[in-house]
Design a protein around this motif. Structure first.
Motif, PDB file in Angstrom:
ATOM      1  N   ASP A   5      32.177 -19.000  36.843  1.00 26.21           N
ATOM      2  CA  ASP A   5      31.452 -19.421  38.036  1.00 26.21           C
ATOM      3  C   ASP A   5      30.593 -20.628  37.664  1.00 26.21           C
ATOM      4  N   ILE A   6      30.948 -21.794  38.193  1.00 26.99           N
ATOM      5  CA  ILE A   6      30.272 -23.018  37.779  1.00 26.99           C
ATOM      6  C   ILE A   6      29.703 -23.780  38.972  1.00 26.99           C
ATOM      7  N   HIS A   7      28.706 -24.589  38.687  1.00 26.07           N
ATOM      8  CA  HIS A   7      28.067 -25.472  39.668  1.00 26.07           C
ATOM      9  C   HIS A   7      29.034 -26.596  40.019  1.00 26.07           C
ATOM     10  N   LYS A   8      28.888 -27.163  41.202  1.00 27.52           N
ATOM     11  CA  LYS A   8      29.778 -28.240  41.659  1.00 27.52           C
ATOM     12  C   LYS A   8      29.821 -29.418  40.687  1.00 27.52           C
ATOM     13  N   THR A   9      28.759 -29.613  39.926  1.00 26.58           N
ATOM     14  CA  THR A   9      28.712 -30.699  38.937  1.00 26.58           C
ATOM     15  C   THR A   9      29.863 -30.601  37.949  1.00 26.58           C
ATOM     16  N   LEU A  83      35.740 -33.613  27.517  1.00 25.85           N
ATOM     17  CA  LEU A  83      35.102 -32.786  28.535  1.00 25.85           C
ATOM     18  C   LEU A  83      33.627 -32.551  28.245  1.00 25.85           C
ATOM     19  N   ALA A  84      33.262 -32.429  26.983  1.00 25.25           N
ATOM     20  CA  ALA A  84      31.844 -32.270  26.643  1.00 25.25           C
ATOM     21  C   ALA A  84      31.068 -33.530  27.030  1.00 25.25           C
ATOM     22  N   VAL A  85      31.654 -34.690  26.745  1.00 23.85           N
ATOM     23  CA  VAL A  85      31.017 -35.954  27.132  1.00 23.85           C
ATOM     24  C   VAL A  85      30.915 -36.029  28.652  1.00 23.85           C
ATOM     25  N   PHE A  86      32.022 -35.778  29.348  1.00 30.54           N
ATOM     26  CA  PHE A  86      32.060 -35.866  30.802  1.00 30.54           C
ATOM     27  C   PHE A  86      31.078 -34.878  31.448  1.00 30.54           C
ATOM     28  N   ALA A  87      31.041 -33.654  30.953  1.00 27.36           N
ATOM     29  CA  ALA A  87      30.155 -32.635  31.532  1.00 27.36           C
ATOM     30  C   ALA A  87      28.694 -33.047  31.401  1.00 27.36           C
ATOM     31  N   PHE A  88      28.311 -33.538  30.234  1.00 28.97           N
ATOM     32  CA  PHE A  88      26.906 -33.926  30.048  1.00 28.97           C
ATOM     33  C   PHE A  88      26.559 -35.138  30.900  1.00 28.97           C
ATOM     34  N   GLU A  89      27.437 -36.123  30.921  1.00 25.54           N
ATOM     35  CA  GLU A  89      27.161 -37.319  31.729  1.00 25.54           C
ATOM     36  C   GLU A  89      27.111 -36.967  33.214  1.00 25.54           C
ATOM     37  N   SER A  90      27.934 -36.018  33.662  1.00 27.36           N
ATOM     38  CA  SER A  90      27.886 -35.550  35.048  1.00 27.36           C
ATOM     39  C   SER A  90      26.566 -34.836  35.325  1.00 27.36           C
ATOM     40  N   LEU A  91      26.128 -34.030  34.370  1.00 30.60           N
ATOM     41  CA  LEU A  91      24.875 -33.301  34.520  1.00 30.60           C
ATOM     42  C   LEU A  91      23.698 -34.260  34.694  1.00 30.60           C
ATOM     43  N   LYS A  92      23.724 -35.367  33.989  1.00 29.07           N
ATOM     44  CA  LYS A  92      22.620 -36.336  34.074  1.00 29.07           C
ATOM     45  C   LYS A  92      22.487 -36.946  35.462  1.00 29.07           C
ATOM     46  N   LEU A 165      29.600 -22.216  28.456  1.00 30.00           N
ATOM     47  CA  LEU A 165      28.404 -23.057  28.375  1.00 30.00           C
ATOM     48  C   LEU A 165      28.127 -23.710  29.729  1.00 30.00           C
ATOM     49  N   LEU A 166      29.176 -24.225  30.362  1.00 27.59           N
ATOM     50  CA  LEU A 166      29.003 -24.854  31.679  1.00 27.59           C
ATOM     51  C   LEU A 166      28.544 -23.820  32.715  1.00 27.59           C
ATOM     52  N   GLU A 167      29.034 -22.605  32.600  1.00 28.11           N
ATOM     53  CA  GLU A 167      28.603 -21.549  33.513  1.00 28.11           C
ATOM     54  C   GLU A 167      27.122 -21.233  33.297  1.00 28.11           C
ATOM     55  N   ASP A 168      26.687 -21.162  32.053  1.00 37.96           N
ATOM     56  CA  ASP A 168      25.274 -20.888  31.772  1.00 37.96           C
ATOM     57  C   ASP A 168      24.381 -22.015  32.295  1.00 37.96           C
ATOM     58  N   ILE A 169      24.832 -23.250  32.155  1.00 41.59           N
ATOM     59  CA  ILE A 169      24.059 -24.381  32.684  1.00 41.59           C
ATOM     60  C   ILE A 169      24.060 -24.339  34.207  1.00 41.59           C
ATOM     61  N   SER A 170      25.143 -23.891  34.796  1.00 44.55           N
ATOM     62  CA  SER A 170      25.202 -23.742  36.258  1.00 44.55           C
ATOM     63  C   SER A 170      24.145 -22.761  36.741  1.00 44.55           C
ATOM     64  N   LYS A 171      23.911 -21.700  35.993  1.00 44.93           N
ATOM     65  CA  LYS A 171      22.868 -20.724  36.350  1.00 44.93           C
ATOM     66  C   LYS A 171      21.489 -21.369  36.270  1.00 44.93           C
TER      67      LYS A 171
END
Length: 180
Positions: A5-9, A83-92, A165-171
Motif C-alpha cells: 500500500d503506497i502513496h501516489k508519489t 528506482l531508489a533514485v527515482f523514488a527519492f527525487e519524487s518524494l522531494k 520501504l516505500l510503503e513505510d514512507i507512504s505511512k
C-alpha cells in the motif's frame, strides 16, 4: 501475501517494478507462447527519437536477457538502483517533504538514493569531504560509516525490500496529511 500500500508519489515506482519483473519473468513462464507471439516481429519495440533515427529494441536481445538468470539479475539490480533514485527525487516534490526530510526512514531512502547514483555502492563523500552518516536505521537494516564503498544493491537492499520501504514512507506521508 498482501499488496503493498503506497502513496501516489510512489505509484510509478511500483508500476516500474511490476512491469520490469513481469517483462522478465513471463517469457520464462510461457516460453513457447511468447516465442510464437513474437515470431512475426523482427523488433520488440521502436522508440521515437527527436535527434536521429528511431531506436529499435531487439527482440532477440530481450529474449536472451529473459533466458539468462545472470542477465535478468543484472537488469533487475540496475532497475533497483534507478528506482531508489527515482523514488527519492519524487518524494522531494511532495509538499510534506520539508516536514519529514529529517525523519530517519526518509534519510535511509536518501542514502539509498545516493548509493544508486554512485554505481550501487554507499557513498558518504561530497567531493573529497567525508560526511558522517551517523547510524540510520529502518526496520532491521542499519547504515553506518563502515558501509562506505560497500555494495548497497542487492546485497544490502533486496528487490523485495524497496517496496516495503516505500510503503513505510507512504505511512509517514499519510500521518503528516492527517495531522494537518
Amino acid at each position: 501475501m498482501r499488496p503493498i500500500d503506497i502513496h501516489k508519489t510512489f505509484e510509478l515506482s511500483i508500476d516500474a517494478i511490476t512491469c520490469l519483473w513481469g517483462g522478465l519473468t513471463i517469457p520464462r513462464m510461457l516460453p513457447n507462447e511468447v516465442e510464437l507471439v513474437l515470431k512475426p516481429h523482427n523488433l520488440l519495440i521502436t522508440l521515437t527519437s527527436n535527434v536521429g533515427e528511431d531506436a529499435h529494441i531487439s527482440k532477440s536481445n530481450y529474449l536472451s536477457i529473459c533466458k539468462s538468470e545472470e542477465r535478468t539479475q543484472d537488469v533487475g539490480n540496475l532497475s533497483l538502483k534507478m528506482l531508489a533514485v527515482f523514488a527519492f527525487e519524487s518524494l522531494k516534490t511532495e509538499p510534506a517533504y520539508e516536514i519529514i526530510k529529517n525523519n530517519e526512514t526518509i534519510n535511509f531512502l536518501r542514502h539509498l538514493r545516493n548509493a544508486g547514483a554512485h554505481g550501487g555502492n554507499f557513498n558518504f563523500y561530497i567531493g573529497t569531504k567525508f560526511i558522517e552518516p551517523g547510524e540510520v536505521k529502518w526496520r532491521n537494516k542499519k547504515i553506518t560509516k563502515q558501509m562506505q564503498g560497500k555494495v548497497a544493491f542487492p546485497d544490502f537492499i533486496t528487490h523485495g525490500d524497496l517496496p516495503h520501504l516505500l510503503e513505510d514512507i507512504s505511512k509517514i506521508l499519510s500521518n503528516v496529511a492527517n495531522a494537518q
